[in-house]
Write a protein that holds these residues in place. Sequence first.
Motif, mmCIF file in Angstrom:
data_model
loop_
_atom_site.group_PDB
_atom_site.id
_atom_site.type_symbol
_atom_site.label_atom_id
_atom_site.label_comp_id
_atom_site.label_asym_id
_atom_site.label_seq_id
_atom_site.Cartn_x
_atom_site.Cartn_y
_atom_site.Cartn_z
ATOM 1 N N PRO A 13 8.791 -6.710 -14.303
ATOM 2 C CA PRO A 13 8.298 -6.673 -12.934
ATOM 3 C C PRO A 13 6.773 -6.803 -12.867
ATOM 4 O O PRO A 13 6.072 -6.354 -13.774
ATOM 5 C CB PRO A 13 8.746 -5.300 -12.443
ATOM 6 C CG PRO A 13 8.720 -4.450 -13.683
ATOM 7 C CD PRO A 13 9.164 -5.354 -14.790
ATOM 8 N N LEU A 14 6.289 -7.365 -11.762
ATOM 9 C CA LEU A 14 4.846 -7.518 -11.589
ATOM 10 C C LEU A 14 4.206 -6.241 -11.060
ATOM 11 O O LEU A 14 3.109 -5.873 -11.480
ATOM 12 C CB LEU A 14 4.553 -8.685 -10.640
ATOM 13 C CG LEU A 14 4.970 -10.077 -11.116
ATOM 14 C CD1 LEU A 14 4.505 -11.140 -10.122
ATOM 15 C CD2 LEU A 14 4.413 -10.378 -12.507
ATOM 16 N N SER A 15 4.865 -5.587 -10.113
ATOM 17 C CA SER A 15 4.357 -4.324 -9.583
ATOM 18 C C SER A 15 4.999 -3.164 -10.328
ATOM 19 O O SER A 15 6.214 -3.124 -10.490
ATOM 20 C CB SER A 15 4.653 -4.200 -8.086
ATOM 21 O OG SER A 15 4.323 -2.902 -7.621
ATOM 22 N N LYS A 16 4.164 -2.233 -10.768
ATOM 23 C CA LYS A 16 4.671 -1.059 -11.500
ATOM 24 C C LYS A 16 4.734 0.183 -10.612
ATOM 25 O O LYS A 16 4.961 1.294 -11.085
ATOM 26 C CB LYS A 16 3.769 -0.765 -12.702
ATOM 27 C CG LYS A 16 3.347 -1.979 -13.514
ATOM 28 C CD LYS A 16 4.522 -2.721 -14.124
ATOM 29 C CE LYS A 16 4.025 -3.890 -14.976
ATOM 30 N NZ LYS A 16 5.113 -4.731 -15.500
ATOM 31 N N THR A 17 4.564 0.011 -9.298
ATOM 32 C CA THR A 17 4.458 1.142 -8.382
ATOM 33 C C THR A 17 5.739 1.958 -8.317
ATOM 34 O O THR A 17 5.708 3.193 -8.282
ATOM 35 C CB THR A 17 4.097 0.647 -6.968
ATOM 36 O OG1 THR A 17 2.910 -0.145 -7.044
ATOM 37 C CG2 THR A 17 3.866 1.819 -6.028
ATOM 38 N N ALA A 28 3.572 -12.398 -6.558
ATOM 39 C CA ALA A 28 3.598 -13.689 -7.252
ATOM 40 C C ALA A 28 3.101 -14.816 -6.359
ATOM 41 O O ALA A 28 2.462 -15.768 -6.829
ATOM 42 C CB ALA A 28 5.003 -13.995 -7.754
ATOM 43 N N TYR A 29 3.394 -14.723 -5.063
ATOM 44 C CA TYR A 29 2.928 -15.730 -4.105
ATOM 45 C C TYR A 29 1.920 -15.136 -3.125
ATOM 46 O O TYR A 29 1.691 -15.689 -2.054
ATOM 47 C CB TYR A 29 4.127 -16.317 -3.349
ATOM 48 C CG TYR A 29 5.070 -17.092 -4.245
ATOM 49 C CD1 TYR A 29 4.742 -18.368 -4.702
ATOM 50 C CD2 TYR A 29 6.292 -16.549 -4.638
ATOM 51 C CE1 TYR A 29 5.601 -19.082 -5.524
ATOM 52 C CE2 TYR A 29 7.156 -17.263 -5.465
ATOM 53 C CZ TYR A 29 6.812 -18.519 -5.903
ATOM 54 O OH TYR A 29 7.656 -19.230 -6.719
ATOM 55 N N GLY A 30 1.327 -14.003 -3.491
ATOM 56 C CA GLY A 30 0.355 -13.339 -2.639
ATOM 57 C C GLY A 30 0.887 -12.025 -2.108
ATOM 58 O O GLY A 30 2.091 -11.878 -1.866
ATOM 59 N N ASP A 31 -0.008 -11.064 -1.908
ATOM 60 C CA ASP A 31 0.404 -9.722 -1.498
ATOM 61 C C ASP A 31 1.022 -9.677 -0.106
ATOM 62 O O ASP A 31 1.773 -8.749 0.210
ATOM 63 C CB ASP A 31 -0.802 -8.768 -1.538
ATOM 64 C CG ASP A 31 -1.270 -8.497 -2.962
ATOM 65 O OD1 ASP A 31 -0.468 -8.729 -3.896
ATOM 66 O OD2 ASP A 31 -2.433 -8.071 -3.136
ATOM 67 N N ARG A 35 7.696 -15.498 2.291
ATOM 68 C CA ARG A 35 8.607 -16.629 2.084
ATOM 69 C C ARG A 35 9.261 -16.621 0.709
ATOM 70 O O ARG A 35 10.287 -17.274 0.506
ATOM 71 C CB ARG A 35 7.853 -17.951 2.300
ATOM 72 C CG ARG A 35 7.555 -18.226 3.754
ATOM 73 C CD ARG A 35 6.728 -19.495 3.941
ATOM 74 N NE ARG A 35 7.203 -20.617 3.163
ATOM 75 C CZ ARG A 35 8.266 -21.363 3.453
ATOM 76 N NH1 ARG A 35 8.998 -21.062 4.529
ATOM 77 N NH2 ARG A 35 8.624 -22.384 2.698
ATOM 78 N N GLY A 36 8.698 -15.900 -0.236
ATOM 79 C CA GLY A 36 9.336 -15.759 -1.531
ATOM 80 C C GLY A 36 9.678 -17.077 -2.192
ATOM 81 O O GLY A 36 8.831 -17.967 -2.338
#
Length: 334
Positions: A13-17, A28-31, A35-36
């Motif tokens: 995963p990109l976010s570890k929150t 991945a396409y902006g915070d 549109r994913g």
Amino acid sequence: MSQGPPVPFSDLPLSKTHASTKLNAWGAYGDQDERGFLNRQTDAIVAAAAASEIKTGTRVSLNAALDFQGDRPLFGRQVFKKDVYQKKPRIVHDDTWHFNTQSASQWDGLRHYGYQAAQRFYNDTTVEDIAGTSEKAKSRANILGVQNLEKHGVVGRGILVDFCRWRESGPGKDIPEAASFQSFERSPIKLEWIKQVLEWQGTGVKFGDILVIRSGYFKSYYALSDDKIAGLQAMHPPSLGGVEQSEEGLKWIWENFSAVAADHPSFEQWPSPHDWSFHEVFLAGWGCPIGELFELEELSKTCERLGRWSFFMTSEVVNVPGGVASPPNALAIF
């Protein structure tokens, strides 16, 4: 520029929150992206799909009738209601419709299903954000609504995986587990079978494709007795056949597609045998639209007749700001 996913699957995963947001691709396409996976349907990919796939002009609808379930819809959804009325004294008619957007062919939008344990939707969106009661919602009204699917449509090269034809009259009939697939039991469609179907059809995969899987659900549905339908209506949760949940399946979807769809009601087998589901990862993790209850019987016949299982696919959802799901208004063009 090479085409491919924004980051390798191994980076997720990109976010570890939130530890329970399995394989999320938040950011991945902006915070603030809403549109994913549809970001993968670039102008270049759509133009290439049109050039390679539109040859004969043959067109096939992928939409079930909005009232195909009649007065006995499954899964707790509402009956479709249509009121046609004359506007007297003129010889003129209007009509009104009332329906659940998931009672027939549909795209699940990004408001539909979140990570259950983390209580988060795509890009760390909360229930309060969607309800409009958070600070974020004050500046971003209708966050994750289906208007984001409508803006450019769901458009590109579609590929049909005709699992039903393969298991009934192709090599799959000799694989007992595949041949005995059941639409109304928790039956898996394994990734290895999907790949075998594609090879049997001679269908290649290109990055940005829209994956469409035919299980044979509509044939099974129309064969149900009244008693069986009543039993299914009482079942919570329902048991349904669909794509098997697996790490390999997740990786394959991530690396290749811009949306997924099928003729069955959940895309994946249901309930999930794991503590996670494709719905969580696809919708809440990746922003990947899920198409369900697409009517694929005529598409299957057309693909067989033409000897090709790829086509140009266009789908323009209904522009409802803040909507959860929408009829697809989908068309395959050969």
